[in-house]
Enzyme design. Structure first.
Site, PDB file in Angstrom:
ATOM      1  N   HIS A 176       0.844  -1.208   0.000  1.00  0.00           N
ATOM      2  CA  HIS A 176       0.000   0.000   0.000  1.00  0.00           C
ATOM      3  C   HIS A 176       0.877   1.256   0.000  1.00  0.00           C
ATOM      4  O   HIS A 176       0.618   2.224  -0.708  1.00  0.00           O
ATOM      5  CB  HIS A 176      -0.878   0.063   1.262  1.00  0.00           C
ATOM      6  CG  HIS A 176      -1.894  -1.028   1.406  1.00  0.00           C
ATOM      7  ND1 HIS A 176      -1.933  -1.863   2.488  1.00  0.00           N
ATOM      8  CD2 HIS A 176      -2.921  -1.408   0.606  1.00  0.00           C
ATOM      9  CE1 HIS A 176      -2.951  -2.716   2.356  1.00  0.00           C
ATOM     10  NE2 HIS A 176      -3.558  -2.460   1.231  1.00  0.00           N
ATOM     11  N   LYS A 227     -17.422  -8.164   6.226  1.00  0.00           N
ATOM     12  CA  LYS A 227     -16.253  -8.971   6.575  1.00  0.00           C
ATOM     13  C   LYS A 227     -15.742  -8.610   7.973  1.00  0.00           C
ATOM     14  O   LYS A 227     -15.648  -7.439   8.308  1.00  0.00           O
ATOM     15  CB  LYS A 227     -15.112  -8.692   5.592  1.00  0.00           C
ATOM     16  CG  LYS A 227     -15.150  -9.543   4.354  1.00  0.00           C
ATOM     17  CD  LYS A 227     -13.841  -9.428   3.578  1.00  0.00           C
ATOM     18  CE  LYS A 227     -13.747  -8.164   2.772  1.00  0.00           C
ATOM     19  NZ  LYS A 227     -12.477  -7.977   2.090  1.00  0.00           N
ATOM     20  N   ARG A 238      -2.369  -6.011  -8.478  1.00  0.00           N
ATOM     21  CA  ARG A 238      -1.268  -6.966  -8.326  1.00  0.00           C
ATOM     22  C   ARG A 238      -1.332  -8.073  -9.347  1.00  0.00           C
ATOM     23  O   ARG A 238      -0.326  -8.672  -9.680  1.00  0.00           O
ATOM     24  CB  ARG A 238      -1.318  -7.608  -6.919  1.00  0.00           C
ATOM     25  CG  ARG A 238      -0.896  -6.679  -5.828  1.00  0.00           C
ATOM     26  CD  ARG A 238      -1.380  -7.174  -4.493  1.00  0.00           C
ATOM     27  NE  ARG A 238      -2.830  -7.134  -4.432  1.00  0.00           N
ATOM     28  CZ  ARG A 238      -3.538  -7.409  -3.354  1.00  0.00           C
ATOM     29  NH1 ARG A 238      -2.946  -7.784  -2.260  1.00  0.00           N
ATOM     30  NH2 ARG A 238      -4.855  -7.325  -3.387  1.00  0.00           N
ATOM     31  N   SER A 298      -2.125  -7.901   3.046  1.00  0.00           N
ATOM     32  CA  SER A 298      -2.584  -7.777   4.438  1.00  0.00           C
ATOM     33  C   SER A 298      -2.897  -9.161   5.001  1.00  0.00           C
ATOM     34  O   SER A 298      -2.662  -9.426   6.185  1.00  0.00           O
ATOM     35  CB  SER A 298      -3.841  -6.902   4.503  1.00  0.00           C
ATOM     36  OG  SER A 298      -3.557  -5.595   4.068  1.00  0.00           O
TER      37      SER A 298
HETATM   38  P1  ADP Z   1      -9.790  -3.980  -0.155  1.00  0.00           P
HETATM   39  O1  ADP Z   1     -10.413  -4.831   0.923  1.00  0.00           O
HETATM   40  O2  ADP Z   1     -10.661  -2.819  -0.569  1.00  0.00           O
HETATM   41  O3  ADP Z   1      -9.222  -4.714  -1.326  1.00  0.00           O
HETATM   42  P2  ADP Z   1      -7.059  -3.614   0.717  1.00  0.00           P
HETATM   43  O4  ADP Z   1      -6.608  -2.864   1.929  1.00  0.00           O
HETATM   44  O5  ADP Z   1      -6.816  -5.078   0.679  1.00  0.00           O
HETATM   45  O6  ADP Z   1      -8.596  -3.263   0.595  1.00  0.00           O
HETATM   46  O7  ADP Z   1      -6.427  -2.977  -0.594  1.00  0.00           O
HETATM   47  C1  ADP Z   1      -6.584  -1.627  -0.898  1.00  0.00           C
HETATM   48  C2  ADP Z   1      -5.965  -1.375  -2.268  1.00  0.00           C
HETATM   49  O8  ADP Z   1      -4.557  -1.583  -2.215  1.00  0.00           O
HETATM   50  C3  ADP Z   1      -6.485  -2.275  -3.382  1.00  0.00           C
HETATM   51  O9  ADP Z   1      -6.561  -1.535  -4.577  1.00  0.00           O
HETATM   52  C4  ADP Z   1      -5.416  -3.334  -3.496  1.00  0.00           C
HETATM   53  O10 ADP Z   1      -5.376  -3.889  -4.796  1.00  0.00           O
HETATM   54  C5  ADP Z   1      -4.177  -2.484  -3.222  1.00  0.00           C
HETATM   55  N1  ADP Z   1      -3.063  -3.291  -2.748  1.00  0.00           N
HETATM   56  C6  ADP Z   1      -3.004  -4.109  -1.682  1.00  0.00           C
HETATM   57  N2  ADP Z   1      -1.777  -4.688  -1.561  1.00  0.00           N
HETATM   58  C7  ADP Z   1      -1.051  -4.221  -2.603  1.00  0.00           C
HETATM   59  C8  ADP Z   1       0.293  -4.443  -3.071  1.00  0.00           C
HETATM   60  N3  ADP Z   1       1.129  -5.285  -2.445  1.00  0.00           N
HETATM   61  N4  ADP Z   1       0.689  -3.787  -4.194  1.00  0.00           N
HETATM   62  C9  ADP Z   1      -0.171  -2.949  -4.840  1.00  0.00           C
HETATM   63  N5  ADP Z   1      -1.430  -2.706  -4.457  1.00  0.00           N
HETATM   64  C10 ADP Z   1      -1.872  -3.332  -3.360  1.00  0.00           C
END
Ligand code: ADP
Length: 158
Positions: free
Chosen positions: A22, A46, A95, A133
């Site tokens: 992130h 969730k 990703r 995450s």
């Molecule tokens: P959500 O539950 O809305 O997917 P996340 O916190 O998992 O929330 O992800 C928020 C955003 O960050 C999403 O667009 C996800 O694709 C992006 N994201 C998460 N991890 C990565 C990473 N390692 N590299 C690039 N983008 C990421």
């Protein structure tokens, strides 16, 4: 510059917790926008691992030294939150192909609701593809060391 002239992006997500993945997306988005609002969505059924307050604190510790960044919590539709803060862009990270399949549906629905809000995707740096995450939560749950996956500013919690 008035609020209407500013390029404001909302980066919505669960951030449960924020990872270096992130962080890398936000860093790369900064030159593209005048302001980036990292917004924790509080509307998913969730179950979350970290509390809303804890997730917000992790984001604040990671980003609060950067003046173009704000941290927020929102409920309801992302596009409605964008309108309420004057944002014309939604920022998301990609990703994989499966991320794309999922994200394109959401982006198209969002655009059908509010045409003036564009979703902007940044492709993850290959170095961060595995920084999820979910992996951080699993390591944390079983007492492992997840420091390397999270921003340095919150390393002590992991
Ligand atoms: P959500 O539950 O809305 O997917 P996340 O916190 O998992 O929330 O992800 C928020 C955003 O960050 C999403 O667009 C996800 O694709 C992006 N994201 C998460 N991890 C990565 C990473 N390692 N590299 C690039 N983008 C990421």
């Amino acid at each position: 510059m008035s609020n209407a002239e500013q390029k404001i992006a909302v980066f919505p997500g669960s951030f449960d917790p924020v990872t270096k993945g992130h962080q890398a997306i936000v860093k790369r988005a900064l030159p593209l926008f005048d302001k980036v609002i990292i917004a924790i969505g509080n509307n998913s059924e969730k179950n979350k691992y970290f509390s809303l307050e804890q997730r917000k604190l992790f984001l604040e510790k990671t980003f609060s030294h950067l003046p173009k960044i704000e941290i927020a919590i929102f409920e309801g539709l992302t596009v409605n939150f964008c309108s309420s803060v004057g944002a014309n862009y939604i920022l998301r990270g990609l990703r994989s192909v499966s991320d794309f399949e999922y994200e394109k549906n959401i982006a198209q629905i969002n655009r059908s609701m509010q045409e003036e809000i564009e979703t902007v995707f940044l492709l993850t740096d290959p170095a961060y593809i595995a920084y999820t995450s979910t992996i951080v939560r699993d390591i944390h749950k079983y007492g492992g060391n997840a420091k390397l996956l999270v921003p340095d500013a919150i390393g002590d919690f992991f």
